[in-house]
Design a protein around this motif. Structure first.
Motif, mmCIF file in Angstrom:
data_model
loop_
_atom_site.group_PDB
_atom_site.id
_atom_site.type_symbol
_atom_site.label_atom_id
_atom_site.label_comp_id
_atom_site.label_asym_id
_atom_site.label_seq_id
_atom_site.Cartn_x
_atom_site.Cartn_y
_atom_site.Cartn_z
ATOM 1 N N VAL A 54 31.715 47.972 28.660
ATOM 2 C CA VAL A 54 31.407 46.784 29.458
ATOM 3 C C VAL A 54 30.508 45.840 28.672
ATOM 4 C CG1 VAL A 54 30.245 45.949 31.544
ATOM 5 C CG2 VAL A 54 31.693 47.984 31.655
ATOM 6 N N SER A 55 29.510 46.387 27.983
ATOM 7 C CA SER A 55 28.583 45.543 27.221
ATOM 8 C C SER A 55 29.301 44.800 26.098
ATOM 9 C CB SER A 55 27.443 46.390 26.648
ATOM 10 O OG SER A 55 27.937 47.392 25.776
ATOM 11 N N ALA A 56 30.274 45.455 25.465
ATOM 12 C CA ALA A 56 31.036 44.794 24.402
ATOM 13 C C ALA A 56 31.841 43.641 24.974
ATOM 14 C CB ALA A 56 31.954 45.789 23.708
ATOM 15 N N GLY A 57 32.335 43.828 26.193
ATOM 16 C CA GLY A 57 33.075 42.764 26.849
ATOM 17 C C GLY A 57 32.192 41.576 27.173
ATOM 18 N N GLN A 58 30.961 41.863 27.597
ATOM 19 C CA GLN A 58 30.019 40.786 27.879
ATOM 20 C C GLN A 58 29.667 40.026 26.600
ATOM 21 O OE1 GLN A 58 30.586 40.671 31.184
ATOM 22 N NE2 GLN A 58 28.463 40.063 31.416
ATOM 23 N N ASP A 59 29.447 40.754 25.513
ATOM 24 C CA ASP A 59 29.154 40.111 24.230
ATOM 25 C C ASP A 59 30.326 39.223 23.802
ATOM 26 O OD1 ASP A 59 26.799 41.506 24.235
ATOM 27 O OD2 ASP A 59 27.379 42.920 22.650
ATOM 28 N N ALA A 60 31.540 39.737 24.013
ATOM 29 C CA ALA A 60 32.733 38.988 23.622
ATOM 30 C C ALA A 60 32.823 37.664 24.357
ATOM 31 C CB ALA A 60 33.982 39.827 23.885
ATOM 32 N N SER A 61 32.502 37.669 25.649
ATOM 33 C CA SER A 61 32.620 36.436 26.424
ATOM 34 C C SER A 61 31.601 35.392 25.987
ATOM 35 C CB SER A 61 32.478 36.726 27.919
ATOM 36 O OG SER A 61 31.164 37.103 28.266
ATOM 37 N N ILE A 62 30.486 35.844 25.403
ATOM 38 C CA ILE A 62 29.473 34.906 24.897
ATOM 39 C C ILE A 62 29.958 34.246 23.614
ATOM 40 C CG2 ILE A 62 27.151 34.697 23.934
ATOM 41 C CD1 ILE A 62 26.287 36.942 25.863
ATOM 42 N N VAL A 63 30.386 35.056 22.631
ATOM 43 C CA VAL A 63 30.812 34.477 21.351
ATOM 44 C C VAL A 63 32.136 33.735 21.474
ATOM 45 C CG1 VAL A 63 29.548 36.231 20.051
ATOM 46 C CG2 VAL A 63 31.963 36.615 20.575
ATOM 47 N N ALA A 80 28.551 48.699 41.439
ATOM 48 C CA ALA A 80 27.937 47.405 41.731
ATOM 49 C C ALA A 80 27.646 46.631 40.446
ATOM 50 C CB ALA A 80 26.653 47.606 42.523
ATOM 51 N N GLN A 81 27.145 47.322 39.441
ATOM 52 C CA GLN A 81 26.839 46.667 38.171
ATOM 53 C C GLN A 81 28.117 46.203 37.479
ATOM 54 O OE1 GLN A 81 24.404 49.199 35.737
ATOM 55 N NE2 GLN A 81 22.614 49.023 37.044
ATOM 56 N N ILE A 82 29.146 47.032 37.564
ATOM 57 C CA ILE A 82 30.417 46.674 36.929
ATOM 58 C C ILE A 82 31.009 45.428 37.579
ATOM 59 C CG2 ILE A 82 32.821 47.410 36.611
ATOM 60 C CD1 ILE A 82 31.716 50.272 36.303
ATOM 61 N N GLN A 83 30.986 45.383 38.916
ATOM 62 C CA GLN A 83 31.533 44.213 39.602
ATOM 63 C C GLN A 83 30.735 42.956 39.269
ATOM 64 O OE1 GLN A 83 32.961 44.722 43.565
ATOM 65 N NE2 GLN A 83 32.663 42.572 44.124
ATOM 66 N N ALA A 84 29.424 43.091 39.222
ATOM 67 C CA ALA A 84 28.585 41.941 38.878
ATOM 68 C C ALA A 84 28.892 41.451 37.462
ATOM 69 C CB ALA A 84 27.111 42.307 39.001
ATOM 70 N N ALA A 85 29.104 42.391 36.552
ATOM 71 C CA ALA A 85 29.420 42.031 35.167
ATOM 72 C C ALA A 85 30.776 41.327 35.083
ATOM 73 C CB ALA A 85 29.419 43.278 34.289
ATOM 74 N N LEU A 86 31.754 41.815 35.852
ATOM 75 C CA LEU A 86 33.077 41.188 35.858
ATOM 76 C C LEU A 86 33.006 39.777 36.431
ATOM 77 C CD1 LEU A 86 35.421 44.106 36.994
ATOM 78 C CD2 LEU A 86 35.271 43.086 34.714
ATOM 79 N N GLU A 87 32.255 39.616 37.497
ATOM 80 C CA GLU A 87 32.117 38.291 38.113
ATOM 81 C C GLU A 87 31.451 37.309 37.160
ATOM 82 O OE1 GLU A 87 30.005 39.340 41.634
ATOM 83 O OE2 GLU A 87 31.835 39.612 42.837
ATOM 84 N N GLU A 88 30.440 37.790 36.428
ATOM 85 C CA GLU A 88 29.762 36.932 35.461
ATOM 86 C C GLU A 88 30.698 36.564 34.322
ATOM 87 O OE1 GLU A 88 27.145 34.708 33.169
ATOM 88 O OE2 GLU A 88 27.178 35.201 35.313
ATOM 89 N N ARG A 89 31.494 37.535 33.884
ATOM 90 C CA ARG A 89 32.421 37.237 32.796
ATOM 91 C C ARG A 89 33.514 36.284 33.265
ATOM 92 N NH1 ARG A 89 35.715 40.887 28.396
ATOM 93 N NH2 ARG A 89 36.226 39.067 27.152
ATOM 94 N N ASP A 90 34.002 36.474 34.482
ATOM 95 C CA ASP A 90 35.008 35.555 35.023
ATOM 96 C C ASP A 90 34.458 34.127 35.013
ATOM 97 O OD1 ASP A 90 36.670 37.687 35.485
ATOM 98 O OD2 ASP A 90 36.389 37.713 37.663
ATOM 99 N N ARG A 91 33.221 33.983 35.489
ATOM 100 C CA ARG A 91 32.612 32.655 35.542
ATOM 101 C C ARG A 91 32.501 32.051 34.147
ATOM 102 N NH1 ARG A 91 28.462 30.271 34.116
ATOM 103 N NH2 ARG A 91 27.493 32.164 33.292
ATOM 104 N N ARG A 92 32.012 32.846 33.203
ATOM 105 C CA ARG A 92 31.828 32.346 31.840
ATOM 106 C C ARG A 92 33.166 31.971 31.203
ATOM 107 N NH1 ARG A 92 29.267 36.533 29.687
ATOM 108 N NH2 ARG A 92 27.197 35.809 30.244
ATOM 109 N N ASP A 93 34.182 32.815 31.418
ATOM 110 C CA ASP A 93 35.496 32.552 30.821
ATOM 111 C C ASP A 93 36.149 31.303 31.408
ATOM 112 O OD1 ASP A 93 35.271 34.769 29.223
ATOM 113 O OD2 ASP A 93 36.529 36.053 30.469
ATOM 114 N N ARG A 94 35.960 31.094 32.706
ATOM 115 C CA ARG A 94 36.611 29.944 33.359
ATOM 116 C C ARG A 94 35.865 28.634 33.125
ATOM 117 N NH1 ARG A 94 37.793 33.908 37.756
ATOM 118 N NH2 ARG A 94 40.050 34.242 37.696
ATOM 119 N N GLU A 95 34.565 28.719 32.877
ATOM 120 C CA GLU A 95 33.766 27.506 32.762
ATOM 121 C C GLU A 95 33.494 27.074 31.325
ATOM 122 O OE1 GLU A 95 30.191 28.033 35.009
ATOM 123 O OE2 GLU A 95 31.247 28.229 36.923
ATOM 124 N N ARG A 96 33.910 27.877 30.341
ATOM 125 C CA ARG A 96 33.637 27.458 28.965
ATOM 126 C C ARG A 96 34.426 26.186 28.660
ATOM 127 N NH1 ARG A 96 36.611 32.691 27.160
ATOM 128 N NH2 ARG A 96 38.759 31.988 26.894
#
Length: 215
Positions: free
Chosen positions: A86-95, A165-181
């Motif tokens: 999950v953390s690697a996925g979050q890092d990926a959405s940032i870069v 709960a943490q996984i869902q929150a992480a997915l929601e944050e990644r969805d937001r970041r991916d859609r709003e970039r």
């Protein structure tokens, strides 16, 4: 003449897009196996860049360093199981939000798509940016709570801690970041086939994808 159960000869690119844990990666692998095509999970490219940043001790907010990591990415390291976390996925959405990183990796993806005979490629901007002329595009989606449960099961199967709960929150944050970039946001191509897997198991999801490809 081939047996009735044999898949038809298929030449071309199959482009799959969609959010994390929607099932697109598994579907892509199954399609690649069915048609004997090479498969590229483009998300691993961005995960690889994030991992390279971590290895160098560089801040993920350093866009210039991220671009340098992307330009010299060693694709032979993309089978590292750590890249599936999950953390690697979050890092990926940032870069992945940096235009320079996307530009550096675009050629890698397009070269893969240009292989003789075709390819199966999944990611978040395949149908819109990487392979806009692909004849077969599928946008795979599912409700976020269902995706979170799938990801939790996947992590548990690997012996990792899975806090739903943490996984869902992480997915929601990644969805937001991916859609709003600003560059290559996650969008369903207007000419893509929508495949909602919320109420489908993987076998039925794959069957529907095959039906679309062969239609």
């Amino acid at each position: 003449m081939s047996a009735a159960s044999d898949p038809p000869l298929f030449v071309g690119v199959i482009a799959l897009d969609g959010p994390a844990a929607s099932g697109k990666g598994t579907i892509a692998k199954r399609l690649a196996a069915r048609y004997g095509l090479p498969h590229l999970d483009t998300g691993l490219l961005y995960r690889g860049v994030g991992a390279a940043m971590r290895a160098r001790g560089a801040a993920l907010e350093n866009a210039a360093e991220a671009a340098r990591c992307a330009a010299c990415l060693d694709t032979s390291t993309l089978d590292d199981p750590a890249l599936r976390s999950v953390s690697a996925g979050q890092d990926a959405s940032i870069v992945a939000a940096y235009p320079e990183v996307r530009a550096a990796l675009l050629k890698v993806q397009r070269d893969f798509a240009a292989r003789p005979g075709g390819a199966v490629i999944d990611g978040r901007d395949i149908g819109m940016v990487v392979c806009p002329t692909a004849k077969r595009k599928i946008f795979v989606t599912a409700d976020v709570d269902v995706r979170a449960k799938r990801r939790a099961l996947e992590l548990s199967a690997r012996g990792e801690t899975a806090d739903l709960a943490q996984i869902q929150a992480a997915l929601e944050e990644r969805d937001r970041r991916d859609r709003e970039r600003s560059v290559s946001p996650l969008l369903a191509p207007p000419d893509a086939h929508l495949l909602d897997t919320t109420n489908l198991d993987i076998e039925r999801s794959v069957a529907r994808a095959i039906a679309f490809v062969e239609r």
